[in-house]
Scaffold this active site. Structure first.
Site, PDB file in Angstrom:
ATOM      1  CD  GLU A 146       3.778  23.613  -6.403  1.00 46.13           C
ATOM      2  OE1 GLU A 146       4.854  24.257  -6.458  1.00 46.13           O
ATOM      3  OE2 GLU A 146       3.026  23.648  -5.412  1.00 46.13           O
ATOM      4  CE  LYS A 184       2.682  23.360  -1.711  1.00 46.14           C
ATOM      5  NZ  LYS A 184       2.947  24.334  -2.801  1.00 46.14           N
ATOM      6  CB  CYS A 216       6.107  23.007  -3.800  1.00 44.49           C
ATOM      7  SG  CYS A 216       6.993  24.574  -4.037  1.00 44.49           S
TER       8      CYS A 216
END
Lengths: 383, 383
Positions: B119, B195, B232
């Site tokens: 990430e 995300k 994540c």
């Protein structure tokens, strides 16, 4: 060493790994260490006498200003069947009542508030055979069967909530279900909740016997906390755990019957992931031992007919919302796992990690609705 | 031994536990053993020279009559930042390009078809600081930034799909996003995916910098398989993994940046549970090392101001739909994990376990829709 003889992962790690490294190994594998719970000497002694493992652990929470701690003691019982599978049905049931009664006595000495037994605890896990007789004779009324009456007595005697997963016969329509009966500590039946997802895998021929449950995702408000029961194969479905949590469950029990060859590497993952993802406690219970049947059956795997399902690997454990978990009970012995959990931890971890707040559930409700339509087109990007 | 010095769980188990018991320990912890992948000697040598760990494993599937095997080689890269966090922005980016380029060279020697970086790989994970400058200067156009151009060159040169998670600046509206750019092996940008869930936990002050993604659950059809990217904190949300799977993903990447004190016991649980529950492969990638910042910041935990986020524990791994997983890369070193996976395994395991078929999604769509309404009443049973 064969899989069915290996007693315990945790004990093996402790035996061989030096202390300093063991600390890191246990932190990575099991999270923040769960303290041992001091159990009364009489309980320890009687468990030894009655030949079952007794372990106790504690999950603590931070002190708050406006709420007092909400400690609750939960007992998980795993066991092998007592009589051979060809003993008379009522003898098998009675022998299991006696054995579990002995173990609940000890749970009571340990101050247990809520006890949960394994899936279909009054019978062998005979669904591998695909025979209807005599196995359907083990089915009982959830409200008025022998087993519910037995649990009501225990509940009253010990002021204990009893979760009793049985094969249910709904007598009005003569339908079988895989059901957990929840008996309040007052002795009254608080309600029942049925297995939502029925397996079609390996020798789990349960879909021959009962259908998907129709009781939704009930949560039972007991004196000791809000609880729900996700039976066995339901643990593979994250949405099932999630919906119990959306209805407010603080502890989700997962009474199971599952065998070493099939699911063992998944066992420590699924209930624990559910505890993390849903900010709640989860309790996995699995039976132990190998059950032999008189008639042969096949497994649809090209192998020879045989008379057992493989070994049930026990390993019952409790997972906490902070990512930690208790050690498991043995893979081979009857056992009672007592855990004290401060339920304040659930909201504390929710406030810390905020999965419910960051969950974007409106959007998932829409996406899931679209995904279930006949004309659903997956969102696939091509060059 | 401090948490940041402990190199590897797997190596510690192998060092201390006798072979016979080790076999059971590994089966229970990691599932069916993943075979080692034989990697070319030149790759091993250059990895040694360039000072990063190189590991290779293989996930096999059964032979089918109507489909040929669909082997794909996936490379996961974990690394520490190269220059100090106060070096000029462009120098930091360039140094990371150079380092990752060196590692991708080796991935190419190992026959990798799809590579995924960690990430926000072009920068320190500076969101702990809450400072906008100079960190927002690391944001780039997903379509035309330096980093995308760099990845396009690699992709073309090595006929490799490149997943490049960056801090994105959408220049039309001047909005920042946490985005993965997917570059096809042809060199063209196949698309981008943002995300979906933004943390508010510990020092993960990312919500100061960017909002929840608006790209839904795209799946990218590459020459080597259908892939998706769950960035994540999205790994804590089972619905996020699930919806990528409902759109057909066979491999879901989880490029991450997470630290030892916070999440390590959850790391091996969540992506692996997602692989099991969704009958797909999942790939967790986490950076390594400790990043120091010039200015102090506080953590809202009553402790003193400090200049680092704690150590990122690496431990990148691949989980398979059958409940098995590869060993993790080291907790402390840069590394490249090469896994060959036969994508036929995803449908084989789906046919075996049938979670999609037994999922009752119409009912969950309704229940979830109800649960998100303002007048939702949880299903709670009281005495």
């Amino acid at each position: 060493m064969s899989g069915s003889a290996f007693e315990s992962l945790e004990k093996t790690l402790e035996k061989h790994i030096p202390d300093e490294e063991l600390k890191e190994v246990k932190r990575i594998l099991f999270g923040k260490e769960t303290k041992k719970l001091l159990l009364p000497a009489c309980a320890v002694e009687i468990a030894l006498e009655r030949d079952f493992e007794l372990q106790g652990y504690m999950f603590e929470a931070s002190t708050e200003q406006l709420r007092t701690p909400r400690p609750v003691r939960v007992g998980l019982i795993q066991n092998r069947i007592v009589l051979p599978t060809d003993a008379p049905v009522l003898d098998q049931i009675t022998a299991l009542h006696k054995r579990i009664g002995e173990m609940v006595d000890v749970a009571a000495m340990c101050g247990v508030n809520i006890v949960c037994f394994q899936e279909a605890w009054t019978m062998p896990f005979a669904f591998c055979t695909r025979e209807k007789e005599p196995w359907t004779e083990f089915a009982e009324s959830a409200e008025e069967g022998y087993t519910t009456r037995f649990c009501q007595e225990l509940a009253k005697k010990y002021n204990m909530v009893v979760i009793s997963p049985i094969l249910e016969r709904e007598e009005v329509h003569n339908i079988l279900w895989n059901t957990a009966v929840v008996v309040s500590n007052s002795g009254s039946v608080l309600g029942k909740t049925r297995k939502n997802h029925i397996p079609r895998v390996g020798d789990f021929n349960e879909s021959t016997y009962y259908m998907e449950g129709n009781t939704g995702h009930k949560v039972f408000q007991t004196q000791f906390g809000k609880i729900a029961v996700n039976i066995c194969y339901g643990r593979h479905h994250p949405l099932n755990w999630f919906m119990y949590s959306m209805n407010g469950a603080e502890i989700i029990f997962n009474p199971s019957a599952t065998v070493g060859g099939l699911s063992e590497p998944m066992w420590s993952i699924e209930a624990r992931n559910a505890a993390i993802a849903n900010h709640c406690f989860t309790c996995g219970i699995n039976r132990v031992g190998t059950e032999h049947f008189n008639n042969e059956f096949t497994s649809g795997d090209g192998k020879k007919a045989h008379q057992d399902f493989g070994y049930f690997y026990g390993s019952s454990y409790v997972a906490a919302p902070d990512g930690s978990r208790s050690p498991g009970l043995s893979r081979t012995r009857d056992g009672l796992l007592v855990t004290e959990m401060d339920l304040n931890l659930t909201r504390q971890i929710s406030d810390k990690w905020s999965f419910k707040m960051t969950g974007r559930y409106e959007e998932y409700a829409e996406e899931l609705t679209r995904a279930t339509k006949q004309d659903f087109k997956p969102n696939i990007i091509k060059e």
